[in-house]
Design a protein around this motif. Structure first.
Motif, short mmCIF file in Angstrom:
data_model
loop_
_atom_site.label_atom_id
_atom_site.label_comp_id
_atom_site.label_asym_id
_atom_site.label_seq_id
_atom_site.Cartn_x
_atom_site.Cartn_y
_atom_site.Cartn_z
N UNK A 212 11.41 -7.78 3.61
CA UNK A 212 11.39 -8.77 2.54
C UNK A 212 10.40 -8.41 1.45
N UNK A 213 9.24 -7.91 1.85
CA UNK A 213 8.25 -7.46 0.87
C UNK A 213 8.80 -6.31 0.04
N UNK A 214 9.55 -5.42 0.67
CA UNK A 214 10.17 -4.30 -0.05
C UNK A 214 11.12 -4.81 -1.13
N UNK B 47 0.82 -1.20 0.00
CA UNK B 47 0.00 0.00 0.00
C UNK B 47 0.86 1.26 0.00
N UNK B 48 1.83 1.33 0.91
CA UNK B 48 2.71 2.49 0.97
C UNK B 48 3.49 2.68 -0.31
N UNK B 49 3.94 1.57 -0.89
CA UNK B 49 4.68 1.64 -2.16
C UNK B 49 3.81 2.20 -3.28
N UNK B 50 2.60 1.69 -3.42
CA UNK B 50 1.73 2.12 -4.52
C UNK B 50 1.26 3.55 -4.34
N UNK C 272 12.29 10.80 3.48
CA UNK C 272 12.96 9.54 3.81
C UNK C 272 13.42 9.54 5.26
N UNK C 273 13.92 10.66 5.74
CA UNK C 273 14.34 10.75 7.14
C UNK C 273 13.15 10.58 8.07
N UNK D 166 9.29 4.37 1.47
CA UNK D 166 10.71 4.51 1.18
C UNK D 166 11.12 3.68 -0.04
N UNK D 167 10.54 2.50 -0.17
CA UNK D 167 10.86 1.64 -1.31
C UNK D 167 10.49 2.30 -2.62
N UNK D 168 9.34 2.98 -2.65
CA UNK D 168 8.90 3.65 -3.87
C UNK D 168 9.86 4.78 -4.25
N UNK D 169 10.35 5.52 -3.26
CA UNK D 169 11.28 6.62 -3.53
C UNK D 169 12.63 6.08 -4.00
N UNK D 170 13.09 5.00 -3.36
CA UNK D 170 14.41 4.47 -3.69
C UNK D 170 14.41 3.65 -4.97
N UNK D 171 13.27 3.08 -5.34
CA UNK D 171 13.22 2.20 -6.52
C UNK D 171 13.68 2.92 -7.78
N UNK D 172 13.24 4.15 -7.96
CA UNK D 172 13.60 4.88 -9.17
C UNK D 172 15.06 5.30 -9.19
N UNK D 173 15.72 5.23 -8.03
CA UNK D 173 17.13 5.60 -7.94
C UNK D 173 18.05 4.40 -8.07
#
Length: 372
Positions: free
Chosen positions: A274-276, A64-67, A185-186, A225-232
């Motif tokens: 793990x889900x991240x 949910x947070x990722x999407x 992120x912080x 956080x995963x959504x923000x970091x994924x594109x990087x």
């Protein structure tokens, strides 16, 4: 709140998560210790799979947070440009129609005298339907569960919706105040750190270590956080596959090694992390795996597509089954037949609600915007 084409791999993860929850709830109602499954694999093995369905909810929180975060980035070209009014309208469009239908159904069945849908007083204090409905609509059902126990059987699932919607109430506000992704992120990292400490302090109190806001916010924050970091992050296909395999093995071990009451302090963090990793792999390769053009995990993907409706309405089906076939008179492999019927009926009901009710209303409220 999906923008553009759905990510099949994420739907597969959601499908696995919701099936873990359904298996958990069915085993609570109809203990599977005397079935063929228990004889073939051992009751301890079956119980190990069935007892930790709440970890499936943890996976939901991360997804949910990722999407929410990734779609907000796409819609508004970054989190700093988020439109708060539009964000809340999109949440209402996706969440409220099904929630109102669930509440209306439960209230009507309770008024009709069906005992399992009426309020109960497990903690000794009666709770009115007015209060239960208010807690459901204003997203503090988890607090009510912590104070009074499972006062209403099918509405108990709303504890997790309460956690999510309170988190998202502040999501656009934080994006507009903090502006930069580094600051977000912080902030989310602080929420992630608070989670295990909060669960540790509330050991022995299920309402504290499982259902409280700060016991669950860290899963959603990990997804953000995963959504923000994924594109990087530019993961190669082989690296993504290797990391996903490691994550699956670690998550499986964590899921089976002990009950969530004993492993939750760091277990929730581990399951969420793990889900991240699985989501990072899905970001690199959005299409589901296939053999000969046929997706191997098509069934899980389909369940994932209707996971919200399934989560809300599966206890309506299970409650009706418990009324017609009380667990005390059901034994042996008859339970497995009921389990099969439970899955089929829950899936059929949820798919019908999605197609005929929630998705049309979702599109209508959005004024023609892309459906969730």
């Amino acid at each position: 709140m999906t923008v553009g084409q759905r990510n099949s791999r994420i739907d597969v993860i959601r499908g696995v998560s919701i099936l873990l929850v359904l298996f958990h709830h069915f085993n609570i109602a109809y203990r599977l210790n005397d079935t063929w499954l228990a004889k073939a694999f051992g009751w301890e093995a079956v119980r190990a799979v069935a007892r930790n369905g709440n970890y499936g909810v943890t996976m939901f929180f991360v997804i949910s947070g990722y999407l929410i975060t990734s779609n907000a980035q796409h819609r508004w070209s970054g989190l700093s440009g988020i439109n708060a009014r539009a964000f809340y309208r999109l949440r209402v469009a996706r969440i409220i129609p099904c929630l109102l239908l669930l509440l209306g159904t439960v209230n009507l069945l309770a008024l009709a005298g069906v005992a399992i849908f009426q309020n109960h007083a497990p903690g000794g204090t009666p709770v009115s339907f007015w209060l239960v409905n208010l807690a459901s609509l204003t997203f503090w059902m988890n607090v009510l569960v912590g104070l009074h126990g499972w006062v209403n059987y099918p509405l108990g699932v709303l504890w997790s919706l309460s956690v999510e919607e309170v988190f998202y109430l502040f999501f656009p506000i934080l994006c507009l105040i903090l502006k930069r992704e580094s600051r977000l992120l912080v902030f989310w990292a602080a929420i992630i750190v608070i989670g295990p400490f909060y669960r540790f302090v509330h050991q022995g109190d299920e309402g504290g270590f499982l259902y409280a806001y700060f016991a669950s916010f860290d899963g959603i924050a990990i997804g953000c956080c995963t959504a923000v970091l994924a594109k990087r992050m530019a993961l190669r296909a082989r690296a993504a596959t290797l990391l996903q395999c490691i994550a699956v093995v670690a998550m499986t071990f964590l899921y089976l090694v002990g009950p969530i009451a004993e492993t939750n302090v760091l277990g929730v963090t581990g399951m969420a992390s793990g889900t991240a990793v699985l989501l990072l792999g899905a970001y690199c390769r959005p299409a589901a795996p296939g053999v000969g053009g046929v997706r191997v995990l098509l069934g899980f993907e389909w369940f994932g597509r209707i996971s919200y409706e399934l989560y809300l309405f599966h206890l309506i089906v299970l409650g009706a089954m418990r009324t017609m076939w009380p667990p005390r008179i059901v034994d042996g492999d008859t339970k497995l037949l009921l389990f099969a019927g439970f899955l089929v009926l829950s899936a059929a009901l949820s798919a019908s609600i999605a197609r005929l009710y929630s998705e049309p209303l979702n599109r209508r409220i959005r004024h023609g915007r892309t459906a969730a």
